[in-house]
Scaffold this motif. Structure first.
Motif, PDB file in Angstrom:
ATOM      1  N   PHE A   5       0.921  -1.270   0.014  1.00 18.83           N
ATOM      2  CA  PHE A   5       0.025  -0.073   0.032  1.00 18.83           C
ATOM      3  C   PHE A   5       0.876   1.259   0.128  1.00 18.83           C
ATOM      4  O   PHE A   5       0.646   2.360  -0.787  1.00 18.83           O
ATOM      5  N   VAL A   6       1.688   1.363   0.979  1.00 19.57           N
ATOM      6  CA  VAL A   6       2.710   2.607   1.107  1.00 19.57           C
ATOM      7  C   VAL A   6       3.534   2.971   0.002  1.00 19.57           C
ATOM      8  O   VAL A   6       3.901   3.960  -0.565  1.00 19.57           O
ATOM      9  N   GLU A   7       3.869   1.564  -0.912  1.00 16.29           N
ATOM     10  CA  GLU A   7       4.594   1.805  -1.909  1.00 16.29           C
ATOM     11  C   GLU A   7       4.057   2.810  -3.033  1.00 16.29           C
ATOM     12  O   GLU A   7       4.790   3.579  -3.575  1.00 16.29           O
ATOM     13  N   LYS A   8       2.706   2.974  -3.373  1.00  8.85           N
ATOM     14  CA  LYS A   8       2.186   3.692  -4.156  1.00  8.85           C
ATOM     15  C   LYS A   8       1.566   4.975  -3.333  1.00  8.85           C
ATOM     16  O   LYS A   8       1.641   6.050  -3.867  1.00  8.85           O
ATOM     17  N   TYR A   9       1.001   4.641  -2.314  1.00 11.32           N
ATOM     18  CA  TYR A   9       0.512   5.891  -1.519  1.00 11.32           C
ATOM     19  C   TYR A   9       1.441   6.997  -1.114  1.00 11.32           C
ATOM     20  O   TYR A   9       0.906   7.947  -1.287  1.00 11.32           O
ATOM     21  N   LYS A  10       2.484   6.751  -0.907  1.00 12.29           N
ATOM     22  CA  LYS A  10       3.572   7.631  -0.536  1.00 12.29           C
ATOM     23  C   LYS A  10       3.884   8.667  -1.623  1.00 12.29           C
ATOM     24  O   LYS A  10       4.439   9.779  -1.320  1.00 12.29           O
ATOM     25  N   ILE A  11       3.805   8.354  -2.841  1.00  7.19           N
ATOM     26  CA  ILE A  11       4.062   9.162  -4.010  1.00  7.19           C
ATOM     27  C   ILE A  11       3.312  10.541  -3.754  1.00  7.19           C
ATOM     28  O   ILE A  11       3.838  11.729  -3.792  1.00  7.19           O
ATOM     29  N   VAL A  46      -4.755   7.462  -1.077  1.00  7.88           N
ATOM     30  CA  VAL A  46      -4.912   6.158  -0.636  1.00  7.88           C
ATOM     31  C   VAL A  46      -5.469   5.272  -1.609  1.00  7.88           C
ATOM     32  O   VAL A  46      -5.397   3.938  -1.592  1.00  7.88           O
ATOM     33  N   CYS A  47      -6.370   5.790  -2.918  1.00 10.71           N
ATOM     34  CA  CYS A  47      -6.714   5.203  -3.877  1.00 10.71           C
ATOM     35  C   CYS A  47      -5.617   4.442  -4.564  1.00 10.71           C
ATOM     36  O   CYS A  47      -5.689   3.247  -5.269  1.00 10.71           O
ATOM     37  N   GLU A  48      -4.329   5.233  -4.877  1.00  9.34           N
ATOM     38  CA  GLU A  48      -3.273   4.569  -5.527  1.00  9.34           C
ATOM     39  C   GLU A  48      -2.771   3.242  -4.523  1.00  9.34           C
ATOM     40  O   GLU A  48      -2.261   2.243  -5.308  1.00  9.34           O
ATOM     41  N   ASN A  53      -2.786  -0.631  -5.999  1.00  8.85           N
ATOM     42  CA  ASN A  53      -1.521  -1.215  -6.164  1.00  8.85           C
ATOM     43  C   ASN A  53      -1.791  -2.840  -5.382  1.00  8.85           C
ATOM     44  O   ASN A  53      -1.184  -3.609  -6.167  1.00  8.85           O
ATOM     45  N   ILE A  54      -2.360  -2.682  -4.336  1.00 13.25           N
ATOM     46  CA  ILE A  54      -2.673  -4.208  -3.857  1.00 13.25           C
ATOM     47  C   ILE A  54      -3.534  -5.244  -4.587  1.00 13.25           C
ATOM     48  O   ILE A  54      -3.193  -5.960  -5.044  1.00 13.25           O
ATOM     49  N   ILE A  55      -4.521  -4.466  -5.311  1.00 12.75           N
ATOM     50  CA  ILE A  55      -5.545  -5.041  -6.285  1.00 12.75           C
ATOM     51  C   ILE A  55      -4.753  -5.622  -7.491  1.00 12.75           C
ATOM     52  O   ILE A  55      -4.664  -6.820  -7.851  1.00 12.75           O
TER      53      ILE A  55
END
Length: 265
Positions: A117-123, A127-129, A133-135
């Motif tokens: 989750f954090v891999e894309k959220y942190k950009i 939270v949708c990103e 990523n998990i999906i």
């Protein structure tokens, strides 16, 4: 922007409900909620299963979740297939349940959901990103497809020409946002198992029930229960608590469910 008298009264009502509901007595077999099962295990992978199967009548959700052997996430795939030969839940047949557990079992051996989750959220703190990523990773690690499986997991978010996730045109992703609430917030209800995610970035878990209550209370004015409605409601609730707007989720649900106040037509 300063709040008007109606907003102040509504905030006071919701704050009282939040305080009253912030105890584990809200989570019992007599008052069924999938969080009741998730908290029993206190695990991010098991919690995701509880959240994504959280549709339909609450008592039946609990009954189904209670029938699952979550220890299978740590066992071989043949054991998973055998154990779920006769399992099904509404739109998901036994094959869907088998493949979902297999996907999570494979993923669990590689990483945590928090890290994905954090891999894309942190950009950009979106939270949708993180959800997207998990999906994507679940689909990549076990590309099973069926109508029931797609309903369970959800599709990747629709994007515009600039590859940004659209606010208008996407579903509400209620079960995913509820899962984030469980994982990020920490109080007597939510578990707060994750790190690196701020509660101020969470979006309101919005199903038809909470959507209708929010419209009747005047928190939003929208016809479609979609991602944009979740953004609108979250933005409104940030006027009440900018750092933790989603703390009002459980209160809004119970206000409508228990008919605590007279709602306007």
């Amino acid at each position: 922007m300063p709040m008007n008298k109606k907003d102040i009264e509504l905030k006071n009502l919701l704050d009282i409900e939040v305080d009253n509901r912030n105890n584990e007595c809200e989570l019992t077999l007599e008052r069924p909620d999938p969080l009741f099962i998730a908290k029993r295990h206190n695990d991010e992978y098991i919690s995701l299963i509880c959240a994504l199967f959280a549709y339909g009548k609450a008592s039946l959700i609990i009954k189904f979740l209670d029938s699952l052997d979550f220890s299978l996430l740590n066992k071989d795939e043949e054991s998973i297939r055998k154990s779920f030969e006769k399992h099904y839940y509404r739109f998901q047949n036994n094959k869907d349940i088998q493949e979902f557990f297999i996907a999570l079992s494979r993923l669990k051996k590689q990483t945590t959901l928090n890290e994905l989750f954090v891999e894309k959220y942190k950009i950009n703190n979106n939270v949708c990103e993180g959800i997207d990523n998990i999906i994507s990773k679940i689909n990549e690690i076990n590309p099973h497809t069926s109508q029931g499986y797609k309903f369970l997991l959800g599709s990747n978010f629709k994007r515009d020409k600039q590859n940004n996730i659209k606010q208008v045109g996407n579903a509400a992703y209620k079960r995913w946002f509820m899962y984030l609430r469980w994982m990020v917030r920490k109080d007597n209800l939510d578990m707060g198992l994750w790190s690196g995610v701020s509660s101020e970035d969470l979006l309101m878990p919005l199903d038809t029930h909470t959507f209708n209550v929010s419209n009747k209370l005047g928190l939003i004015n929208r016809k479609n229960c979609d991602l944009y409605a979740s953004y609108l409601l979250t933005t409104k609730l940030k006027q009440f608590d900018k750092n933790d707007p989603i703390k009002y989720d459980f209160a809004l649900y119970r206000i409508g469910q228990e008919k605590i106040m007279e709602l306007k037509d």
